[in-house]
Scaffold this motif. Structure first.
Motif, PDB file in Angstrom:
ATOM      1  N   ALA A  13      26.603  61.786  12.283  1.00  0.00           N
ATOM      2  CA  ALA A  13      25.255  61.094  12.501  1.00  0.00           C
ATOM      3  C   ALA A  13      24.752  61.608  13.856  1.00  0.00           C
ATOM      4  CB  ALA A  13      25.709  59.568  12.850  1.00  0.00           C
ATOM      5  N   LEU A  14      25.394  61.865  14.807  1.00  0.00           N
ATOM      6  CA  LEU A  14      24.867  62.648  15.989  1.00  0.00           C
ATOM      7  C   LEU A  14      24.123  63.746  15.763  1.00  0.00           C
ATOM      8  CD1 LEU A  14      27.298  61.712  18.762  1.00  0.00           C
ATOM      9  CD2 LEU A  14      24.957  61.154  18.616  1.00  0.00           C
ATOM     10  N   ARG A  15      24.453  64.714  14.735  1.00  0.00           N
ATOM     11  CA  ARG A  15      24.181  65.917  14.621  1.00  0.00           C
ATOM     12  C   ARG A  15      22.623  65.816  13.450  1.00  0.00           C
ATOM     13  NH1 ARG A  15      29.412  67.519  13.177  1.00  0.00           N
ATOM     14  NH2 ARG A  15      29.032  67.061  10.959  1.00  0.00           N
ATOM     15  N   ARG A  16      22.673  64.928  12.735  1.00  0.00           N
ATOM     16  CA  ARG A  16      21.619  64.412  11.754  1.00  0.00           C
ATOM     17  C   ARG A  16      20.438  63.925  13.048  1.00  0.00           C
ATOM     18  NH1 ARG A  16      22.210  60.066   7.614  1.00  0.00           N
ATOM     19  NH2 ARG A  16      19.875  60.512   7.288  1.00  0.00           N
ATOM     20  N   LEU A  17      20.715  63.034  13.847  1.00  0.00           N
ATOM     21  CA  LEU A  17      19.835  62.907  15.031  1.00  0.00           C
ATOM     22  C   LEU A  17      19.013  64.123  15.515  1.00  0.00           C
ATOM     23  CD1 LEU A  17      21.583  59.692  16.514  1.00  0.00           C
ATOM     24  CD2 LEU A  17      19.467  59.548  15.079  1.00  0.00           C
ATOM     25  N   GLU A  18      20.020  65.109  16.110  1.00  0.00           N
ATOM     26  CA  GLU A  18      19.583  66.171  16.751  1.00  0.00           C
ATOM     27  C   GLU A  18      18.564  66.808  15.656  1.00  0.00           C
ATOM     28  OE1 GLU A  18      19.510  67.283  20.119  1.00  0.00           O
ATOM     29  OE2 GLU A  18      20.141  65.201  20.412  1.00  0.00           O
ATOM     30  N   LEU A  42      15.336  57.013  17.703  1.00  0.00           N
ATOM     31  CA  LEU A  42      16.484  58.084  17.940  1.00  0.00           C
ATOM     32  C   LEU A  42      17.220  58.206  19.174  1.00  0.00           C
ATOM     33  CD1 LEU A  42      14.505  61.020  16.236  1.00  0.00           C
ATOM     34  CD2 LEU A  42      15.997  59.450  15.366  1.00  0.00           C
ATOM     35  N   GLY A  43      16.678  57.672  20.131  1.00  0.00           N
ATOM     36  CA  GLY A  43      17.214  57.615  21.576  1.00  0.00           C
ATOM     37  C   GLY A  43      18.469  56.505  21.673  1.00  0.00           C
ATOM     38  N   SER A  44      17.873  55.461  21.073  1.00  0.00           N
ATOM     39  CA  SER A  44      18.827  54.373  21.307  1.00  0.00           C
ATOM     40  C   SER A  44      20.041  54.453  20.395  1.00  0.00           C
ATOM     41  CB  SER A  44      17.746  53.049  20.950  1.00  0.00           C
ATOM     42  OG  SER A  44      17.646  52.892  19.643  1.00  0.00           O
ATOM     43  N   LEU A  45      19.663  55.307  19.147  1.00  0.00           N
ATOM     44  CA  LEU A  45      20.772  55.421  18.199  1.00  0.00           C
ATOM     45  C   LEU A  45      21.930  56.336  18.752  1.00  0.00           C
ATOM     46  CD1 LEU A  45      19.265  55.723  14.624  1.00  0.00           C
ATOM     47  CD2 LEU A  45      20.625  53.966  15.425  1.00  0.00           C
ATOM     48  N   GLU A  46      21.450  57.166  19.314  1.00  0.00           N
ATOM     49  CA  GLU A  46      22.431  58.400  19.920  1.00  0.00           C
ATOM     50  C   GLU A  46      23.047  57.602  21.316  1.00  0.00           C
ATOM     51  OE1 GLU A  46      21.795  62.783  22.007  1.00  0.00           O
ATOM     52  OE2 GLU A  46      20.057  61.673  21.793  1.00  0.00           O
ATOM     53  N   GLU A  47      22.303  56.814  22.042  1.00  0.00           N
ATOM     54  CA  GLU A  47      23.094  56.051  23.014  1.00  0.00           C
ATOM     55  C   GLU A  47      24.051  55.104  22.530  1.00  0.00           C
ATOM     56  OE1 GLU A  47      21.879  52.665  26.109  1.00  0.00           O
ATOM     57  OE2 GLU A  47      20.329  54.170  25.819  1.00  0.00           O
ATOM     58  N   ARG A  48      24.005  54.491  21.606  1.00  0.00           N
ATOM     59  CA  ARG A  48      25.122  53.529  20.936  1.00  0.00           C
ATOM     60  C   ARG A  48      26.035  54.348  20.205  1.00  0.00           C
ATOM     61  NH1 ARG A  48      21.504  49.622  17.722  1.00  0.00           N
ATOM     62  NH2 ARG A  48      19.727  50.905  18.156  1.00  0.00           N
ATOM     63  N   ARG A  71      19.699  50.228   6.810  1.00  0.00           N
ATOM     64  CA  ARG A  71      18.522  50.254   7.417  1.00  0.00           C
ATOM     65  C   ARG A  71      18.017  51.344   8.311  1.00  0.00           C
ATOM     66  NH1 ARG A  71      14.533  47.906   4.432  1.00  0.00           N
ATOM     67  NH2 ARG A  71      15.179  46.059   3.593  1.00  0.00           N
ATOM     68  N   GLN A  72      19.270  51.731   9.027  1.00  0.00           N
ATOM     69  CA  GLN A  72      19.159  52.830  10.399  1.00  0.00           C
ATOM     70  C   GLN A  72      19.157  54.068   9.703  1.00  0.00           C
ATOM     71  OE1 GLN A  72      22.666  51.521  12.726  1.00  0.00           O
ATOM     72  NE2 GLN A  72      21.340  50.681  14.226  1.00  0.00           N
ATOM     73  N   ALA A  73      20.096  54.150   8.521  1.00  0.00           N
ATOM     74  CA  ALA A  73      20.190  55.433   7.761  1.00  0.00           C
ATOM     75  C   ALA A  73      18.907  55.647   7.219  1.00  0.00           C
ATOM     76  CB  ALA A  73      21.339  55.381   6.757  1.00  0.00           C
ATOM     77  N   LEU A  74      18.285  54.634   6.554  1.00  0.00           N
ATOM     78  CA  LEU A  74      17.202  54.765   5.541  1.00  0.00           C
ATOM     79  C   LEU A  74      15.990  55.130   6.407  1.00  0.00           C
ATOM     80  CD1 LEU A  74      15.478  54.372   3.133  1.00  0.00           C
ATOM     81  CD2 LEU A  74      14.950  51.972   3.841  1.00  0.00           C
ATOM     82  N   LYS A  75      15.851  54.616   7.630  1.00  0.00           N
ATOM     83  CA  LYS A  75      15.009  54.910   8.748  1.00  0.00           C
ATOM     84  C   LYS A  75      15.015  56.180   9.151  1.00  0.00           C
ATOM     85  CE  LYS A  75      11.131  54.291  10.832  1.00  0.00           C
ATOM     86  NZ  LYS A  75      10.001  54.151  10.013  1.00  0.00           N
ATOM     87  N   LEU A  76      16.212  56.774   9.190  1.00  0.00           N
ATOM     88  CA  LEU A  76      16.494  58.244   9.961  1.00  0.00           C
ATOM     89  C   LEU A  76      16.196  59.083   8.657  1.00  0.00           C
ATOM     90  CD1 LEU A  76      17.677  60.204  11.958  1.00  0.00           C
ATOM     91  CD2 LEU A  76      20.015  59.692  11.025  1.00  0.00           C
TER      92      LEU A  76
END
Length: 152
Positions: A13-18, A42-48, A71-76
């Motif tokens: 998940a972190l790699r997908r965010l990056e 994206l910043g808040s997801l990475e932090e959590r 929903r987070q995965a859908l928005k990502l």
């Protein structure tokens, strides 16, 4: 409730965010950049993810083994598509079951006005004939053979 999240899923998940953040930053000028909200998301997801290993806590929001909620995965996914320059499809608001366009079937219900006669037009005269008397029928009686009666 303490959840055990697989570290592989968290790293994925972190790699997908990056990748999404990098793709948005490297996009040419004709592709839209991420909005302020998407950057904060994206910043808040990475932090959590870094702090807890998961970006959500409520088990009703997704699979408890996953790092991101549904929903987070859908928005990502939407953000990743936007970064690639593909058309964005907004999140649905639960419109229920809708018919596909082009499907033409008559409605199931009955129209209450179908049973009424059309009102007479201006050229037509209205005849007010007395209603016909209903037909009177009497019950018919007949003798049933062998119906058991007197044996004389």
């Amino acid at each position: 409730m303490v959840r055990k999240i697989d570290e592989k899923k968290t790293r994925r998940a972190l790699r997908r965010l990056e990748r999404a953040r990098k793709a948005a930053a490297d996009s040419p000028d004709d592709k839209p950049d991420l909005s302020e909200w998407e950057g904060e998301f994206l910043g808040s997801l990475e932090e959590r993810l870094e702090k807890f290993g998961s970006a959500f806590n409520d088990p009703d929001k997704g699979n408890t083994d996953d790092a991101l909620s549904a929903r987070q995965a859908l928005k990502l996914r939407e953000i990743e598509k936007k970064a690639k320059g593909k058309a964005r499809k907004p999140m649905s608001r639960g419109n229920g079951f809708k018919r596909k366009s082009g499907a033409s079937t008559p409605p199931r219900g009955r129209d209450i006005y179908d049973d009424l006669d059309a009102p007479p037009g201006p050229d037509e005269s209205v005849e007010t004939a007395p209603p016909a008397a209903p037909e009177v029928r009497r019950a018919g009686f007949r003798v049933i053979p062998g119906g058991g009666g007197d044996a004389n």
